[in-house]
Design a protein around this motif. Structure first.
Motif, PDB file in Angstrom:
ATOM      1  N   LYS A 111      32.287 -72.839  66.311  1.00  0.00           N
ATOM      2  CA  LYS A 111      33.238 -73.103  67.400  1.00  0.00           C
ATOM      3  C   LYS A 111      32.534 -73.327  68.734  1.00  0.00           C
ATOM      4  O   LYS A 111      32.929 -74.213  69.509  1.00  0.00           O
ATOM      5  N   GLU A 112      31.519 -72.547  69.009  1.00  0.00           N
ATOM      6  CA  GLU A 112      30.847 -72.656  70.300  1.00  0.00           C
ATOM      7  C   GLU A 112      30.178 -74.020  70.459  1.00  0.00           C
ATOM      8  O   GLU A 112      30.159 -74.603  71.551  1.00  0.00           O
ATOM      9  N   LYS A 113      29.650 -74.538  69.362  1.00  0.00           N
ATOM     10  CA  LYS A 113      29.019 -75.863  69.408  1.00  0.00           C
ATOM     11  C   LYS A 113      30.046 -76.938  69.745  1.00  0.00           C
ATOM     12  O   LYS A 113      29.761 -77.857  70.531  1.00  0.00           O
ATOM     13  N   VAL A 114      31.238 -76.844  69.156  1.00  0.00           N
ATOM     14  CA  VAL A 114      32.285 -77.827  69.425  1.00  0.00           C
ATOM     15  C   VAL A 114      32.773 -77.685  70.859  1.00  0.00           C
ATOM     16  O   VAL A 114      33.014 -78.683  71.555  1.00  0.00           O
ATOM     17  N   ARG A 115      32.916 -76.458  71.330  1.00  0.00           N
ATOM     18  CA  ARG A 115      33.314 -76.232  72.732  1.00  0.00           C
ATOM     19  C   ARG A 115      32.314 -76.895  73.682  1.00  0.00           C
ATOM     20  O   ARG A 115      32.703 -77.558  74.654  1.00  0.00           O
ATOM     21  N   GLN A 116      31.045 -76.708  73.416  1.00  0.00           N
ATOM     22  CA  GLN A 116      30.013 -77.290  74.281  1.00  0.00           C
ATOM     23  C   GLN A 116      30.043 -78.818  74.257  1.00  0.00           C
ATOM     24  O   GLN A 116      29.854 -79.467  75.286  1.00  0.00           O
ATOM     25  N   GLU A 117      30.315 -79.377  73.066  1.00  0.00           N
ATOM     26  CA  GLU A 117      30.347 -80.836  72.953  1.00  0.00           C
ATOM     27  C   GLU A 117      31.395 -81.455  73.874  1.00  0.00           C
ATOM     28  O   GLU A 117      31.165 -82.516  74.472  1.00  0.00           O
ATOM     29  N   PHE A 118      32.549 -80.762  73.996  1.00  0.00           N
ATOM     30  CA  PHE A 118      33.630 -81.313  74.824  1.00  0.00           C
ATOM     31  C   PHE A 118      33.766 -80.590  76.168  1.00  0.00           C
ATOM     32  O   PHE A 118      34.744 -80.794  76.887  1.00  0.00           O
ATOM     33  N   ASN A 119      32.783 -79.741  76.474  1.00  0.00           N
ATOM     34  CA  ASN A 119      32.733 -79.050  77.760  1.00  0.00           C
ATOM     35  C   ASN A 119      34.023 -78.259  78.035  1.00  0.00           C
ATOM     36  O   ASN A 119      34.636 -78.373  79.096  1.00  0.00           O
ATOM     37  N   ILE A 120      34.408 -77.452  77.062  1.00  0.00           N
ATOM     38  CA  ILE A 120      35.627 -76.651  77.176  1.00  0.00           C
ATOM     39  C   ILE A 120      35.253 -75.223  77.553  1.00  0.00           C
ATOM     40  O   ILE A 120      34.465 -74.567  76.861  1.00  0.00           O
ATOM     41  N   SER A 121      35.825 -74.728  78.651  1.00  0.00           N
ATOM     42  CA  SER A 121      35.528 -73.367  79.106  1.00  0.00           C
ATOM     43  C   SER A 121      36.757 -72.463  79.111  1.00  0.00           C
ATOM     44  O   SER A 121      36.632 -71.246  79.274  1.00  0.00           O
ATOM     45  N   THR A 122      37.948 -73.026  78.939  1.00  0.00           N
ATOM     46  CA  THR A 122      39.169 -72.205  78.987  1.00  0.00           C
ATOM     47  C   THR A 122      39.316 -71.378  77.717  1.00  0.00           C
ATOM     48  O   THR A 122      38.867 -71.780  76.641  1.00  0.00           O
ATOM     49  N   PRO A 123      39.972 -70.218  77.813  1.00  0.00           N
ATOM     50  CA  PRO A 123      40.167 -69.397  76.608  1.00  0.00           C
ATOM     51  C   PRO A 123      41.105 -70.016  75.584  1.00  0.00           C
ATOM     52  O   PRO A 123      40.931 -69.819  74.381  1.00  0.00           O
ATOM     53  N   PHE A 124      42.106 -70.787  76.035  1.00  0.00           N
ATOM     54  CA  PHE A 124      43.087 -71.377  75.126  1.00  0.00           C
ATOM     55  C   PHE A 124      42.877 -72.884  74.979  1.00  0.00           C
ATOM     56  O   PHE A 124      42.490 -73.573  75.935  1.00  0.00           O
ATOM     57  N   ILE A 125      43.187 -73.375  73.769  1.00  0.00           N
ATOM     58  CA  ILE A 125      43.098 -74.810  73.493  1.00  0.00           C
ATOM     59  C   ILE A 125      44.322 -75.242  72.693  1.00  0.00           C
ATOM     60  O   ILE A 125      44.660 -74.619  71.675  1.00  0.00           O
ATOM     61  N   VAL A 126      44.974 -76.290  73.163  1.00  0.00           N
ATOM     62  CA  VAL A 126      46.098 -76.904  72.459  1.00  0.00           C
ATOM     63  C   VAL A 126      45.676 -78.312  72.083  1.00  0.00           C
ATOM     64  O   VAL A 126      45.000 -78.988  72.875  1.00  0.00           O
ATOM     65  N   GLY A 127      46.048 -78.765  70.895  1.00  0.00           N
ATOM     66  CA  GLY A 127      45.594 -80.093  70.493  1.00  0.00           C
ATOM     67  C   GLY A 127      46.608 -80.883  69.721  1.00  0.00           C
ATOM     68  O   GLY A 127      47.524 -80.324  69.102  1.00  0.00           O
ATOM     69  N   MET A 128      46.447 -82.202  69.757  1.00  0.00           N
ATOM     70  CA  MET A 128      47.251 -83.120  68.953  1.00  0.00           C
ATOM     71  C   MET A 128      46.328 -84.156  68.343  1.00  0.00           C
ATOM     72  O   MET A 128      45.449 -84.706  69.011  1.00  0.00           O
ATOM     73  N   VAL A 129      46.519 -84.414  67.056  1.00  0.00           N
ATOM     74  CA  VAL A 129      45.730 -85.401  66.318  1.00  0.00           C
ATOM     75  C   VAL A 129      46.652 -86.538  65.889  1.00  0.00           C
ATOM     76  O   VAL A 129      47.713 -86.298  65.296  1.00  0.00           O
ATOM     77  N   GLY A 130      46.263 -87.760  66.174  1.00  0.00           N
ATOM     78  CA  GLY A 130      47.070 -88.908  65.755  1.00  0.00           C
ATOM     79  C   GLY A 130      46.607 -90.172  66.445  1.00  0.00           C
ATOM     80  O   GLY A 130      45.971 -90.121  67.504  1.00  0.00           O
ATOM     81  N   LYS A 131      46.920 -91.289  65.855  1.00  0.00           N
ATOM     82  CA  LYS A 131      46.559 -92.561  66.466  1.00  0.00           C
ATOM     83  C   LYS A 131      47.415 -92.818  67.698  1.00  0.00           C
ATOM     84  O   LYS A 131      48.595 -92.462  67.735  1.00  0.00           O
ATOM     85  N   PHE A 132      46.823 -93.454  68.676  1.00  0.00           N
ATOM     86  CA  PHE A 132      47.544 -93.813  69.900  1.00  0.00           C
ATOM     87  C   PHE A 132      48.299 -95.116  69.654  1.00  0.00           C
ATOM     88  O   PHE A 132      47.920 -96.190  70.117  1.00  0.00           O
ATOM     89  N   GLU A 133      49.354 -94.999  68.871  1.00  0.00           N
ATOM     90  CA  GLU A 133      50.207 -96.124  68.525  1.00  0.00           C
ATOM     91  C   GLU A 133      51.648 -95.749  68.820  1.00  0.00           C
ATOM     92  O   GLU A 133      51.963 -94.585  69.114  1.00  0.00           O
ATOM     93  N   ALA A 134      52.538 -96.731  68.708  1.00  0.00           N
ATOM     94  CA  ALA A 134      53.946 -96.502  69.048  1.00  0.00           C
ATOM     95  C   ALA A 134      54.575 -95.397  68.218  1.00  0.00           C
ATOM     96  O   ALA A 134      55.505 -94.719  68.664  1.00  0.00           O
ATOM     97  N   ARG A 135      54.075 -95.180  67.001  1.00  0.00           N
ATOM     98  CA  ARG A 135      54.673 -94.180  66.119  1.00  0.00           C
ATOM     99  C   ARG A 135      54.517 -92.754  66.649  1.00  0.00           C
ATOM    100  O   ARG A 135      55.352 -91.897  66.376  1.00  0.00           O
ATOM    101  N   LYS A 136      53.456 -92.489  67.390  1.00  0.00           N
ATOM    102  CA  LYS A 136      53.204 -91.148  67.913  1.00  0.00           C
ATOM    103  C   LYS A 136      53.637 -91.076  69.381  1.00  0.00           C
ATOM    104  O   LYS A 136      53.318 -91.964  70.172  1.00  0.00           O
ATOM    105  N   ASP A 137      54.329 -90.021  69.716  1.00  0.00           N
ATOM    106  CA  ASP A 137      54.836 -89.861  71.083  1.00  0.00           C
ATOM    107  C   ASP A 137      53.819 -89.091  71.922  1.00  0.00           C
ATOM    108  O   ASP A 137      54.054 -87.936  72.311  1.00  0.00           O
ATOM    109  N   TYR A 138      52.712 -89.733  72.198  1.00  0.00           N
ATOM    110  CA  TYR A 138      51.693 -89.092  73.024  1.00  0.00           C
ATOM    111  C   TYR A 138      52.172 -88.906  74.465  1.00  0.00           C
ATOM    112  O   TYR A 138      51.691 -88.021  75.171  1.00  0.00           O
ATOM    113  N   GLU A 139      53.119 -89.726  74.905  1.00  0.00           N
ATOM    114  CA  GLU A 139      53.563 -89.604  76.291  1.00  0.00           C
ATOM    115  C   GLU A 139      54.173 -88.233  76.557  1.00  0.00           C
ATOM    116  O   GLU A 139      53.892 -87.601  77.584  1.00  0.00           O
TER     117      GLU A 139
END
Length: 370
Positions: free
Chosen positions: A173-201
Motif C-alpha cells: 500500500k505504501e508504494k502505491v500511495r507514494q506513486e500517486f503522492n497520497i498523504s491523506t488518511p482516507f481514500i475514495v475511488g471510482m474505476v471506469g472508462k470516461f465515457e457517456a455510460r459512466k457518470d463521472y460528473e
C-alpha cells in the motif's frame, strides 16, 4: 466437451474480463476451450497465458460479410460440442453457421441492463434477431434478461465470478500511495472508462464539494476515455492535490486495495449496469460500495449491508454517504467485511464455472435427443 467461443475484440472492459475468468474456470475443470476473436485488438495479456487455441480473424470493417466463410471453416474444422457467442455482431455471424452445421448455440451477449433502448438500437436489434436461433440465452444479471425481453424458457442469469488469484500479489500500500503522492488518511475511488455510460460528473462534483469541506480524504478516478479532460476541467486548482486522475492502470487491484470506499455512479440515461466488474473488485477487497440504483447493481450490492444504493445523478446523496462511512469506522469495516463475504458466497469463479458447465451439459443433452 469442447466449447468454441467467438467474440469481437479484447479491449479492456467488463465483458472481456468476464470471458477471461470463464475460460480460466473452464480450463481448470478440464473443459476443452477454443476462441475466435474478430479483430487483432488484445488489451489483456492474460489472454495469452490461458494456453488455448486462439484464432484472430480481422475484419476489414465492422460488418464485413466476407468473414462468414472464414468463421465457417474454423468452426467446421474445430468440431466443437457447443458454439458460444460473447458479442452481438459475433452472434450475427455465427447464427447461420450453427444452423447449417446443426450445432448447439449459447448466446451469452447480455452484459448490461438498459432502462431505455431506442427502437433502432443496433445492439437490441442484433440480440432480437439471434434469440430465436439460440439454444440458450445467458445474461450476467436478471435485470439484463428482462431489459432485452429474452425468452424466459431458454434464458439463464449467471453472475460474474471472481478469480481470487488476481489479488494474490498486490503491491504494498505504501508504494502505491507514494506513486500517486497520497498523504491523506482516507481514500475514495471510482474505476471506469470516461465515457457517456459512466457518470463521472456526479462523482467529480461530489469530490470537489467534499475536499472543500475536509482535508483528510483523497479521491481517485481510474481510467481513460473521451470525457477525461472534461472531468479534469471541473476540478478547481485548490482541489487538484486531493482529486487525482490516474489514467489507465494495469495494477488496478493494488490501487483499489487502498480505497476506504469504492464508488460507481452510472449514467442511466444511456446505460444500465449488468454486474459491474468494478464493484466486484471493490467488494472482493473488502470495500463498502456506493453505487447508483439501476440495472443489475442491486443483485450484487445489498443496500445498507454491503454499502449504499443512491439515486442516479444525486451529488448530495453521494456526499452524505461518503461522509457517513468515513466518520464511522465500525460501520465502514462491517460493510467491507459483508462485501467480501458476499463475493465469496455468491460470486466466486467456481460458482460461475459450475453454472456454465451445467448449462452446457443441459444444452448438449438436448442436442443428442433431437
Amino acid at each position: 466437451m469442447k466449447i468454441l467461443t467467438i467474440t469481437d475484440s479484447f479491449h479492456t472492459g467488463g465483458k472481456e474480463r468476464r470471458l477471461i475468468e470463464l475460460l480460466k474456470g473452464l480450463k481448470s475443470r478440464g473443459v476443452d476451450c477454443e476462441l475466435i476473436v474478430l479483430s487483432d485488438i488484445v488489451q489483456y495479456d492474460e489472454l495469452y497465458k490461458l494456453n488455448i487455441p486462439i484464432h484472430f480473424l480481422k475484419r476489414a470493417y465492422k460488418k464485413d460479410i466476407s468473414i462468414f466463410k472464414k468463421i465457417y471453416k474454423l468452426i467446421k474444422k474445430s468440431q466443437p460440442d457447443i458454439v458460444q457467442s460473447w458479442a452481438t455482431m459475433a452472434s450475427v455471424y455465427v447464427t447461420p453457421i450453427v444452423s447449417l452445421l446443426n450445432l448447439p448455440f449459447v448466446n451469452a451477449t447480455i452484459a448490461d441492463a438498459p432502462s431505455y433502448q431506442s427502437f433502432f438500437s443496433s445492439s437490441k436489434i442484433r440480440k432480437k434477431i439471434t434469440f430465436p436461433f439460440s439454444d440458450a440465452i445467458v445474461g450476467n444479471s436478471e435485470a439484463g434478461l428482462r431489459a432485452y425481453q429474452a425468452p424466459s424458457r431458454k434464458s439463464y442469469a449467471i453472475h460474474n465470478g471472481f478469480d481470487l488469484k488476481r489479488i494474490g500479489t498486490l503491491l504494498p500500500k505504501e508504494k502505491v500511495r507514494q506513486e500517486f503522492n497520497i498523504s491523506t488518511p482516507f481514500i475514495v475511488g471510482m474505476v471506469g472508462k470516461f465515457e457517456a455510460r459512466k457518470d463521472y460528473e456526479t462523482y467529480v462534483r461530489a469530490a470537489v464539494k467534499l475536499v472543500q469541506q475536509r482535508k483528510d480524504v483523497t479521491f481517485l478516478a481510474i481510467g481513460d476515455g473521451a470525457n477525461l479532460e472534461a472531468m479534469r476541467a471541473l476540478v478547481p486548482n485548490d482541489c487538484k492535490n486531493q482529486i487525482i486522475f490516474t489514467g489507465r492502470q494495469s495494477k488496478v487491484e493494488s490501487i483499489i486495495n487502498l480505497f476506504d470506499i469504492g464508488v460507481l455512479t452510472t449514467n442511466h440515461k444511456v446505460h444500465g449496469e449488468g454486474i459491474s466488474n468494478a464493484i466486484l473488485e471493490y467488494m472482493v477487497l473488502g470495500k463498502p460500495v456506493i453505487a447508483s440504483i439501476g440495472g443489475g447493481t442491486a443483485e450484487i450490492v445489498n443496500d445498507q449491508e454491503t454499502g449504499y444504493l443512491i439515486e442516479p445523478f444525486d451529488v448530495e446523496a453521494l456526499c452524505d454517504k461518503v461522509n457517513n462511512l468515513l466518520d464511522n469506522e465500525t460501520l465502514k469495516v462491517r460493510m467491507g467485511k459483508a462485501s467480501r463475504d458476499r463475493i465469496d458466497n455468491h460470486f466466486s469463479l467456481d460458482k460461475m464455472t459450475e453454472a456454465y458447465i451445467q448449462l452446457y451439459e443441459k444444452i448438449a443433452n438436448k442436442a443428442v435427443l433431437k
